[in-house]
Structures are given as structure tokens and as C-alpha cells.
Design a protein around this motif. Sequence first.
Motif, short mmCIF file in Angstrom:
data_model
loop_
_atom_site.label_atom_id
_atom_site.label_comp_id
_atom_site.label_asym_id
_atom_site.label_seq_id
_atom_site.Cartn_x
_atom_site.Cartn_y
_atom_site.Cartn_z
N ILE A 49 57.52 46.86 45.73
CA ILE A 49 58.58 46.00 45.22
C ILE A 49 58.59 46.03 43.69
O ILE A 49 57.53 46.04 43.06
CB ILE A 49 58.39 44.54 45.69
N VAL A 50 59.78 46.03 43.13
CA VAL A 50 59.98 45.78 41.70
C VAL A 50 60.81 44.51 41.58
O VAL A 50 61.88 44.41 42.20
CB VAL A 50 60.71 46.95 41.01
N GLU A 51 60.32 43.55 40.83
CA GLU A 51 61.07 42.32 40.59
C GLU A 51 61.79 42.43 39.26
O GLU A 51 61.18 42.73 38.23
CB GLU A 51 60.13 41.11 40.59
N LEU A 76 68.06 44.28 46.59
CA LEU A 76 68.24 43.00 47.26
C LEU A 76 68.66 41.98 46.21
O LEU A 76 67.86 41.52 45.41
CB LEU A 76 66.94 42.56 47.94
N GLY A 77 69.96 41.64 46.22
CA GLY A 77 70.49 40.75 45.21
C GLY A 77 70.85 39.39 45.78
O GLY A 77 70.73 39.14 46.98
N GLY A 78 71.31 38.53 44.90
CA GLY A 78 71.68 37.18 45.28
C GLY A 78 71.31 36.21 44.18
O GLY A 78 70.46 36.50 43.34
N PRO A 81 60.05 55.61 47.16
CA PRO A 81 60.88 54.50 47.66
C PRO A 81 60.49 53.18 47.03
O PRO A 81 59.33 52.98 46.63
CB PRO A 81 60.59 54.51 49.17
N VAL A 82 61.43 52.26 46.96
CA VAL A 82 61.17 50.97 46.34
C VAL A 82 62.21 49.95 46.78
O VAL A 82 63.36 50.31 47.08
CB VAL A 82 61.18 51.10 44.79
N VAL A 83 61.79 48.69 46.83
CA VAL A 83 62.71 47.56 46.96
C VAL A 83 62.78 46.89 45.60
O VAL A 83 61.75 46.54 45.02
CB VAL A 83 62.22 46.54 48.02
N ILE A 84 63.98 46.73 45.08
CA ILE A 84 64.19 46.04 43.81
C ILE A 84 64.95 44.75 44.10
O ILE A 84 66.01 44.79 44.72
CB ILE A 84 65.00 46.90 42.82
N GLU A 85 64.40 43.61 43.70
CA GLU A 85 65.06 42.34 43.99
C GLU A 85 65.21 41.50 42.74
O GLU A 85 64.35 41.52 41.86
CB GLU A 85 64.31 41.57 45.09
N GLY A 86 66.33 40.77 42.68
CA GLY A 86 66.51 39.89 41.54
C GLY A 86 67.92 39.35 41.40
O GLY A 86 68.88 39.87 41.99
N ASP A 87 68.03 38.28 40.59
CA ASP A 87 69.31 37.62 40.35
C ASP A 87 70.27 38.50 39.56
O ASP A 87 71.49 38.32 39.66
CB ASP A 87 69.11 36.33 39.54
#
Length: 208
Positions: A34-36, A11-13, A101-107
Motif C-alpha cells: 500500500i502507498v498512502e 482507492l479514493g474517497g 503492483p500496488v494499492v494507492i489510497e487517499g483523499d
Amino acid sequence: MNERDWRVLLLGGASGTGKSRVSYPLARRYRVPIVEVDDLVLAVQRMTTPDQQPLVHYWDTHPDAAGLPVSRVVELQVAVAEALRPALEAVIGNHLETGTPVVIEGDYLLPALAAQDSFAGRPADGRVRAVFLHEPDAGQLVANYRHREPHEGEQHSRAQVSARYGDWLAARAAELEIPVVTARPWATTLRRVCALLDAPDGRTGTRG
């Protein structure tokens, strides 16, 4: 548990677009951790020196960099993301290997990273999906920062950088047929992201 056809979700942005607002309920929906990326950045910084990883340490070693022209700050943002790419590839590859499974989010997630066919020698095989959130309005980003960080005052320069970087991310994602979701209206952001993820193929170029 909601069914999913992905093992790793990126999940980017740009900063201030609402990734955290989406990532945590998204992880709860699919019951995955989640991994930030910010945490990975801190880990890499703690284990390296500015001489070893100058770009990863750039913002700390150049405290006046925020005063550079917006276009130059965006270039540096992309350069830092590229410097972090091997670490992100390793994390993604590990989750592909272990099946966790994992959600990875970050700029610092780049569309080119999301489009790779393999990670640390592990084939993606359609198990890595990505969505990028986009908020093009710098004025709205100022308001978002004000709400999130009221003690920092009006962050106009930061918002301009974020808007420009977000435009760059959205354009690159579209070129690679990776979904881009407009951050607003916030009431439907999660639903729109989930609709894309529940579709048979996440690399549709759809703009939600």
C-alpha cells in the motif's frame, strides 16, 4: 494469491469514508503493498517551501481555512489534489514501468487522474483500476470521526466538507464510468469492492 488484471489500484474517497478499513484487507487479499497519499503529501511538503508549492502547504499556512464556507473548502481540496497530481502520476508511472503492483489510497485521488491513458509517459493499457468510496451522510461522518478521533470532539464542519467533497468525487467518477461504492453497509464493503475489481472491466460506472 487472488488473480488480478490490474497493476495499480487507486482507492479514493473523501475523508472518513472508510478507505483505510478497506485498503489494508484489500492489499492482503491481493498480496500487494500500500502507498498512502498522505505520506506522499508529507514528503512533498518536507522537500518544498510554501513559496514553491503554495497549495500543497495551504492547510498549514492557512490554519483558519476550516472556517471558510463549505463550498470554498471543497474547491481548495480539489485544488490541492490537482497540485499533487504530478507526484501521483510519477508514482503510478513508476509502478507501471517496474511491474510492481500496488494499492494507492487517499483523499487526494481524483477521478480524472484515474481515467488517464498514460502516467509519466507510461501507457496505462488497462493496468490502472480505480474505485471510489462514498458516504453522503454528514451525520454518519461525524460518528465515524468520533470513533476514529474521540479526542477531537464533534467534527461537524469537517463532516460537512467531507460529505460535499465526497458527492463531488462520486459525481465526477460516475461521469467517467469509474466505479463508486457506497461505504455502508460496512460488513459488505470489501466484498463489493472486490466484486467490481474481479469483473472484466472496472470502468463500468457501476454503483455498488
